[in-house]
Write a protein that holds these residues in place. Structure first.
Motif, short mmCIF file in Angstrom:
data_model
loop_
_atom_site.label_atom_id
_atom_site.label_comp_id
_atom_site.label_asym_id
_atom_site.label_seq_id
_atom_site.Cartn_x
_atom_site.Cartn_y
_atom_site.Cartn_z
N THR A 32 0.83 -1.20 0.00
CA THR A 32 0.00 0.00 0.00
C THR A 32 0.86 1.25 0.00
O THR A 32 1.82 1.36 0.76
N ASN A 60 -2.74 3.68 -3.57
CA ASN A 60 -2.39 2.76 -4.65
C ASN A 60 -2.03 1.42 -4.02
O ASN A 60 -1.10 1.34 -3.21
N SER A 62 -1.13 -2.71 -4.47
CA SER A 62 -0.74 -3.86 -5.30
C SER A 62 -1.03 -5.13 -4.53
O SER A 62 -0.59 -5.28 -3.38
N ASN A 63 -1.78 -6.03 -5.15
CA ASN A 63 -2.06 -7.31 -4.52
C ASN A 63 -0.95 -8.27 -4.94
O ASN A 63 -0.92 -8.77 -6.06
N GLY A 68 -2.53 -8.36 -9.13
CA GLY A 68 -3.39 -7.27 -9.55
C GLY A 68 -3.10 -5.99 -8.78
O GLY A 68 -2.22 -5.94 -7.91
N SER A 69 -3.83 -4.94 -9.10
CA SER A 69 -3.70 -3.67 -8.40
C SER A 69 -5.05 -2.96 -8.40
O SER A 69 -5.90 -3.23 -9.24
N PHE A 70 -5.22 -2.04 -7.45
CA PHE A 70 -6.46 -1.28 -7.38
C PHE A 70 -6.25 -0.02 -6.56
O PHE A 70 -5.22 0.15 -5.88
N LEU A 71 -7.20 0.90 -6.64
CA LEU A 71 -7.21 2.11 -5.83
C LEU A 71 -8.12 1.88 -4.64
O LEU A 71 -9.11 1.14 -4.72
N ALA A 72 -7.80 2.51 -3.52
CA ALA A 72 -8.59 2.30 -2.31
C ALA A 72 -8.64 3.58 -1.49
O ALA A 72 -7.83 4.49 -1.67
N TYR A 177 -21.74 -1.03 -6.71
CA TYR A 177 -20.37 -1.44 -6.45
C TYR A 177 -20.26 -2.62 -5.50
O TYR A 177 -21.01 -2.72 -4.52
N GLN A 192 -11.96 -1.19 -0.92
CA GLN A 192 -11.85 -1.27 -2.38
C GLN A 192 -13.24 -1.33 -2.99
O GLN A 192 -14.12 -2.01 -2.48
N SER A 194 -15.26 -2.13 -6.64
CA SER A 194 -15.22 -2.60 -8.03
C SER A 194 -16.66 -2.71 -8.52
O SER A 194 -17.59 -2.88 -7.74
#
Length: 222
Positions: A32, A60, A62-63, A68-72, A177, A192, A194
């Protein structure tokens, strides 16, 4: 002809397969990092820790377990991000979401531009307050103010008020979501979002088989 005990076992196995197919695995290592371009500073009075200086901003993530990656967004104001989180820490995922938080995301998340620090800050503060009492001036989190009293900070707090007013008074949804809360005892919890997906055909088929299996068990008993 299938005997009753074997028939029952087969039906239960189909039911278990269909029901378990929708249960995801939930323990991943996340790295994170706070996006410095989205940072804004505020002050807030807290019931448990007194006055605090807090930063808002997009995370930002990163899993490392899945690649994978995502914004949180931050889900836990009173705990900071552990510096070790940059290299990855274990997080457990939860899909148990408070109704008000789900409403906030469905109503307003689609409006947030992640390259706009004012919009990010407004949504983040609204999220923290949705977890409290939905009011910037009362409750366990109260008396929000900009750290420097700039116009941008004032705009962010105004945005937060708009988001909270929608939650309180039933604003229209702009999205749907799937929310995941990632929890760690060693670092700040994060959330998160999605887009809620339509189940894949395989999952639908397994679910149908599961229900059919349960139905067969009931018919056999009858």
């Amino acid at each position: 002809m299938m005997h009753a005990p074997i028939f029952k076992k087969a039906a239960l196995a189909l039911a278990a397969a269909g029901l378990m197919a929708s249960v995801p695995a939930h323990a991943d290592t996340l790295a994170t990092e706070l996006d410095i371009n989205s940072l804004m500073g505020f002050t807030v009075d807290t019931a448990s820790a007194g006055p605090l200086a807090v930063d808002t901003g997009i995370l930002n993530v990163s899993n490392l377990s899945t690649g994978g990656s995502f914004l949180a967004f931050c889900y836990e104001l009173l705990q900071g991000i552990n510096s070790n989180a940059l290299n990855g820490l274990p997080f457990d995922a939860s899909s148990v979401i408070p109704a008000a938080v789900q409403t906030l995301f469905n109503q307003s998340y689609a409006e947030v531009h992640f390259d706009n620090a004012v919009e990010v800050a407004g949504f983040q503060i609204a999220l923290w307050e949705t977890l409290d009492d939905n009011n910037l001036n009362t409750g366990n989190l109260s008396n929000w103010a900009g750290a420097t009293n700039s116009a941008d900070e004032g705009d962010a707090l105004f945005n937060a008020e708009i988001f909270l007013d929608r939650v309180a008074n039933g604003g229209a949804n702009t999205g749907n979501y799937q929310l995941t809360i990632w929890q760690s005892p060693d670092s700040q919890d994060i959330i998160q979002a999605s887009t809620a997906a339509i189940p894949e055909p395989t999952s639908l088929m397994l679910g149908a088989l599961g229900l059919a299996g349960l139905s067969l068990v009931r018919r056999r008993k009858a």
